[in-house]
Design an enzyme around this catalytic site. Structure first.
Site, mmCIF file in Angstrom:
data_model
loop_
_atom_site.group_PDB
_atom_site.id
_atom_site.type_symbol
_atom_site.label_atom_id
_atom_site.label_comp_id
_atom_site.label_asym_id
_atom_site.label_seq_id
_atom_site.Cartn_x
_atom_site.Cartn_y
_atom_site.Cartn_z
ATOM 1 N N ARG A 46 0.847 -1.202 0.000
ATOM 2 C CA ARG A 46 0.000 0.000 0.000
ATOM 3 C C ARG A 46 0.880 1.248 0.000
ATOM 4 O O ARG A 46 0.609 2.218 -0.700
ATOM 5 C CB ARG A 46 -0.960 0.013 1.203
ATOM 6 C CG ARG A 46 -1.664 1.363 1.369
ATOM 7 C CD ARG A 46 -2.933 1.338 2.212
ATOM 8 N NE ARG A 46 -2.836 0.504 3.384
ATOM 9 C CZ ARG A 46 -2.136 0.794 4.487
ATOM 10 N NH1 ARG A 46 -1.447 1.917 4.584
ATOM 11 N NH2 ARG A 46 -2.109 -0.051 5.503
ATOM 12 N N TYR A 98 -17.744 15.579 -15.915
ATOM 13 C CA TYR A 98 -18.030 14.141 -15.967
ATOM 14 C C TYR A 98 -19.068 13.784 -14.889
ATOM 15 O O TYR A 98 -18.921 14.193 -13.733
ATOM 16 C CB TYR A 98 -16.723 13.373 -15.741
ATOM 17 C CG TYR A 98 -16.884 11.896 -15.612
ATOM 18 C CD1 TYR A 98 -17.238 11.113 -16.709
ATOM 19 C CD2 TYR A 98 -16.697 11.257 -14.391
ATOM 20 C CE1 TYR A 98 -17.393 9.743 -16.586
ATOM 21 C CE2 TYR A 98 -16.837 9.882 -14.264
ATOM 22 C CZ TYR A 98 -17.188 9.137 -15.367
ATOM 23 O OH TYR A 98 -17.345 7.783 -15.248
ATOM 24 N N ASP A 170 -8.680 17.816 -14.615
ATOM 25 C CA ASP A 170 -8.866 16.453 -15.109
ATOM 26 C C ASP A 170 -8.469 16.470 -16.588
ATOM 27 O O ASP A 170 -9.138 17.086 -17.417
ATOM 28 C CB ASP A 170 -10.337 16.047 -14.904
ATOM 29 C CG ASP A 170 -10.620 14.613 -15.342
ATOM 30 O OD1 ASP A 170 -9.914 14.109 -16.231
ATOM 31 O OD2 ASP A 170 -11.573 14.016 -14.806
ATOM 32 N N LYS A 195 -8.963 5.271 -19.573
ATOM 33 C CA LYS A 195 -9.302 5.746 -20.912
ATOM 34 C C LYS A 195 -8.061 5.708 -21.817
ATOM 35 O O LYS A 195 -7.575 4.649 -22.102
ATOM 36 C CB LYS A 195 -9.931 7.137 -20.809
ATOM 37 C CG LYS A 195 -10.958 7.272 -19.655
ATOM 38 C CD LYS A 195 -12.220 6.457 -19.875
ATOM 39 C CE LYS A 195 -13.113 6.358 -18.629
ATOM 40 N NZ LYS A 195 -13.515 7.618 -18.032
HETATM 41 C C1 LIG Z 1 -14.040 8.025 -16.769
HETATM 42 C C2 LIG Z 1 -13.720 9.363 -16.242
HETATM 43 C C3 LIG Z 1 -13.497 9.572 -14.889
HETATM 44 C C4 LIG Z 1 -13.629 8.460 -13.871
HETATM 45 O O1 LIG Z 1 -12.612 7.513 -13.989
HETATM 46 P P1 LIG Z 1 -12.793 5.949 -13.630
HETATM 47 O O2 LIG Z 1 -11.488 5.366 -14.025
HETATM 48 O O3 LIG Z 1 -13.952 5.455 -14.421
HETATM 49 O O4 LIG Z 1 -13.051 5.868 -12.174
HETATM 50 C C5 LIG Z 1 -13.163 10.856 -14.465
HETATM 51 N N1 LIG Z 1 -13.078 11.875 -15.341
HETATM 52 C C6 LIG Z 1 -13.286 11.709 -16.657
HETATM 53 C C7 LIG Z 1 -13.168 12.881 -17.568
HETATM 54 C C8 LIG Z 1 -13.627 10.461 -17.154
HETATM 55 O O5 LIG Z 1 -13.860 10.303 -18.466
#
Ligand SMILES: *Cc1c(COP(=O)(O)O)cnc(C)c1O
Length: 378
Positions: A46, A98, A170, A195
């Site tokens: 961890r 999101y 983000d 992604k």
């Molecule tokens: C998918 C996504 C998230 C969340 O991420 P996870 O890996 O699904 O928990 C946050 N911000 C954006 C812009 C996303 O496309």
């Protein structure tokens, strides 16, 4: 060194004992101490694991950060960053957010005394008007979901420095390959590595990069204390994905540009959102500040009935949530990814019952266009 090369290099020199070209998967929970009060640098997974560390060092290099951190999902990464704040703190948040992040803020962190003002962060007057004595940070998405607005990071970061606020971005849709947020005044970048970074629709992962070493120490304390770390197998898969980030992105963007233009010309498509199109409101600024326009497209069809038809008739393009992977995916934001956004806000943003979102993959572009063409036919 070019970022494409840096990405390929991740983990390459990790195992000096055997010379393994890829970082091994250190599938261990704990590490033997060489002696009393001594450590190999690893004590417990961890707190730190070599495979995860290779990924964390790698993303830090790609973003030019003091440190990087890997989490079990993008939401876990955002959660960890939100835990830097305390009850009574206020954040200014981009309204074009999101859905999962919106849900986390409004349904979870609200309960712990954090408050959020949703504003159009491209409107400087609106951002300034939202400022309260308790405001501690601004949270934006560099390229928003699903309507693809490009944040004006220079202006927002100037506002943040003037008011002593952290700027959190983000950067999931662009990745360091197209934009390095920390170079544009962002303090903390967050990624759903699920992604584009991991890129193969096979892993759920989150990453964070932090510019300032002192702030990075704090984030590490939280990562270790809260514990939503990424496991060694998934860290390895994410590294493996990042190695091909450059060529995947190039291909995906090239496909997206062609498909966006094809959609513009199609008689049943009434609106196309793609920042690579010259009439997109952020096109010029994005051309200047980003190395590309990404591979996400949103579009409106002329009748709601066509939404279901397209979702059912596309063959190559899968009707599925998520985005950024090598496989093209199509989704209906209003009832899927953005169902947690309040109706009134959805209407104002333009997330309606004729809007579809397409994540363009690396397939042959003509095949993708043919798939869309037949799906749009009666
Ligand atoms: C998918 C996504 C998230 C969340 O991420 P996870 O890996 O699904 O928990 C946050 N911000 C954006 C812009 C996303 O496309």
């Amino acid at each position: 060194m070019n970022i494409t090369t840096q990405a390929v290099q991740i983990g390459l020199e990790w195992d000096t004992r055997t010379g393994a070209v890829t970082v091994p998967i250190y599938q261990t929970a704990t590490f033997r101490h060489p002696g009393l009060g001594q450590s190999t640098g690893y004590d417990y997974s961890r707190s730190g694991n070599p495979t995860r560390q290779a990924l964390e060092d790698g993303i830090a290099r790609l973003d030019g950060a003091a440190r990087g951190f890997a989490y079990s999902s993008g939401m876990a990464a955002i959660t960890n960053i939100l835990m830097l704040f305390k009850s009574g703190d206020h954040l200014i948040v981009t309204e074009d957010l999101y859905g999962g992040t919106c849900r986390l803020f409004d349904k979870i962190f609200n309960q712990y005394g954090l408050s959020f003002s949703y504003v159009d962060t491209s409107d400087n007057a609106a951002v300034t008007a939202a400022l309260l004595p308790s405001t501690r940070a601004v949270f934006v998405e560099t390229l928003t979901n699903p309507l693809l607005k490009f944040a004006d990071l220079r202006t927002i970061s100037a506002f943040c420095s003037d008011n002593n606020l952290l700027l959190i971005a983000d950067n999931t849709f662009l990745t360091p390959y197209l934009l390095q947020p920390l170079d544009m005044g962002v303090d903390i970048a967050v990624y759903s590595a699920t992604k584009y970074l991991a890129g193969h629709n096979d892993t759920v992962a989150g990453l964070v990069t932090v510019k300032d070493p002192e702030l990075a120490e704090k984030v590490y304390f939280h990562q270790n204390s809260v514990g939503a770390v990424l496991g060694p197998q998934d860290s390895w898969l994410t590294i493996r994905g990042i190695k091909t980030l450059g060529i995947r992105m190039d291909r995906q963007q090239e496909n997206a540009g062609k498909i966006a233009q094809w959609l513009v010309d199609h008689p049943r498509i009434s609106k196309v959102y793609y920042p690579g199109l010259a009439d997109h409101p952020d096109h010029a600024r994005m051309k200047q500040d980003s190395r590309g326009f990404g591979a996400m497209i949103a579009f409106e069809v002329d009748k709601h009935e066509l939404v279901e038809q397209i979702l059912l008739k596309t063959n190559l393009i899968s009707f599925a949530e998520s985005l950024g992977g090598v496989e093209s995916l199509i989704t209906f934001p209003e009832v899927q990814t953005h169902a947690d956004i309040p109706q009134e806000l959805r209407n104002r943003l333009g997330i309606n019952n004729v809007l579809l979102r397409l994540s363009v993959g690396i397939e042959d572009c003509d095949d993708l266009i043919e798939d869309l063409r037949q799906a749009l036919e009666k």
